[in-house]
Design an enzyme around this catalytic site. Sequence first.
Site, mmCIF file in Angstrom:
data_model
loop_
_atom_site.group_PDB
_atom_site.id
_atom_site.type_symbol
_atom_site.label_atom_id
_atom_site.label_comp_id
_atom_site.label_asym_id
_atom_site.label_seq_id
_atom_site.Cartn_x
_atom_site.Cartn_y
_atom_site.Cartn_z
ATOM 1 N N ASN A 180 126.477 42.732 41.544
ATOM 2 C CA ASN A 180 127.523 43.643 41.994
ATOM 3 C C ASN A 180 127.149 44.343 43.289
ATOM 4 O OD1 ASN A 180 129.614 43.257 40.130
ATOM 5 N ND2 ASN A 180 128.647 44.589 38.616
ATOM 6 N N LEU A 192 118.510 33.080 39.780
ATOM 7 C CA LEU A 192 119.371 33.169 38.597
ATOM 8 C C LEU A 192 120.139 31.874 38.359
ATOM 9 C CD1 LEU A 192 120.745 34.830 36.315
ATOM 10 C CD2 LEU A 192 122.430 35.568 38.028
ATOM 11 N N THR A 193 120.854 31.388 39.380
ATOM 12 C CA THR A 193 121.740 30.239 39.231
ATOM 13 C C THR A 193 120.962 28.976 38.855
ATOM 14 O OG1 THR A 193 123.248 31.162 40.859
ATOM 15 C CG2 THR A 193 123.435 28.813 40.426
ATOM 16 N N ARG A 217 124.093 37.999 57.271
ATOM 17 C CA ARG A 217 124.463 38.983 56.244
ATOM 18 C C ARG A 217 123.932 38.539 54.889
ATOM 19 N NH1 ARG A 217 126.396 38.409 51.846
ATOM 20 N NH2 ARG A 217 128.139 37.175 52.598
ATOM 21 N N SER A 273 128.429 29.702 37.178
ATOM 22 C CA SER A 273 129.361 30.701 36.670
ATOM 23 C C SER A 273 129.104 31.085 35.219
ATOM 24 C CB SER A 273 130.805 30.191 36.804
ATOM 25 O OG SER A 273 131.158 30.039 38.165
ATOM 26 N N GLU A 312 128.224 34.497 44.344
ATOM 27 C CA GLU A 312 128.481 35.841 43.800
ATOM 28 C C GLU A 312 129.818 35.899 43.061
ATOM 29 O OE1 GLU A 312 125.821 37.183 44.153
ATOM 30 O OE2 GLU A 312 125.023 36.934 46.161
ATOM 31 N N CYS A 355 122.712 43.635 39.843
ATOM 32 C CA CYS A 355 122.266 43.272 41.190
ATOM 33 C C CYS A 355 123.348 42.466 41.901
ATOM 34 C CB CYS A 355 120.965 42.472 41.122
ATOM 35 S SG CYS A 355 119.588 43.347 40.349
ATOM 36 N N TRP A 376 120.446 26.611 44.414
ATOM 37 C CA TRP A 376 121.109 27.458 45.406
ATOM 38 C C TRP A 376 120.449 28.828 45.483
ATOM 39 C CZ3 TRP A 376 123.487 24.805 48.762
ATOM 40 C CH2 TRP A 376 124.213 23.657 48.402
#
Length: 387
Positions: free
Chosen positions: A243, A134-135, A93, A141, A366, A241, A165
């Site tokens: 979300n 992104l991370t 998934r 966070s 996420e 994205c 990650w």
Amino acid sequence: MGTLLDDAFSIDPLLSDEERDWAAKARTFATERILPVIEQDFEDKHFRREFVGELGALGLLGMHLKDEGCAGAGAVSYGLACLELEAADSGWRTFVSVQGSLAMSAISKFGSDEQKREWLPPMARGERIGCFALTEPGGGSDPAAMLTFAHRDGDDWVIRGSKRWIGLASIADVAVVWAATDDGVRGFLVPTSTPGFTATPIEGKLSMRASIQCDVVLDDVRVPSDALLPGARGLSGPFSCLNEARYGIVWGAMGAARSCLEAALGRATSREVFGKPIGANQLVQQKLANMFVEYEKGVLLALHLGRLKERGALTPTQISVGKLNSVREALAIASEARSILGGDGITNEFPVMRHLANLESVRTYEGTDEIHTLVLGRALTGLAAFA
């Protein structure tokens, strides 16, 4: 929908024929292709690249997008597919989520017509893979504190920084890289063959072992001006994205929960202790009943959010409710299932410990439990407590 739980709970009457067809398609793939190999793949830390094209042929990659080559399925259909894939393994998934909800969604939402034509059809077919960078190592966070920076150099952009990650990065053909600029945070489409782009799979994982997550280094990566995603400016771009991906998790985590609940039900009715099935004991029935109630509530919440999304009425706060609830309850269901299975529950004879380990990752990415809790706290009180 063809599981042990259907006699007690089925949402089939609440679904359209098309939605049931998408669910059946994803379940067939999960059952016939993923389940026969997933325990060994998890043990061997093996990602089956050959499944990517098969998922594309089924229309499951970027299936919710309306762009050329994409299936244009509804939000509930996409959610059901996520549930069925995660019932087999969270890693698959996650693959569909990274490819479709993150990388392809970024291009669909913010890309130029040329970027969409170049990338989306082959990504939908599984011929090209994307990742979403992104991370960063300093803290996932707090993306507003990102250190990766892109500056202009003539007609080009030069990007320097590091990410951590990043799912699929070592096998991806293109990376959606988010970087600070003098004009705020912007997104760039960076072919992974570009000099200075390096992706290294992270070793030592005890979770998501049949999946790929990487450290990425961008060492003065030079891309042309048309690599910029023209429609994205500021953190609202990557957040929109995220979300999309979080919505898929609301459904997906319930797939892992269903798998664990089915394993516990099977064991409760087949294993005998003190001369009777363990499911005849009140304490075991209490556990099963509590697990079932939370599973049913989680699926109904996911369906409700899906209908809201299809009407264009789903808010980020509501997505936080769903992500926080689904993963938290899936973990609780998996833990109770392990207890019903007894000592055998820690072996790969059953999928429960694998799901438990994977869900710890799903809980973290996420948006952690803590971040989603604070999102809800802010919505309830009007007061931000993030810092």
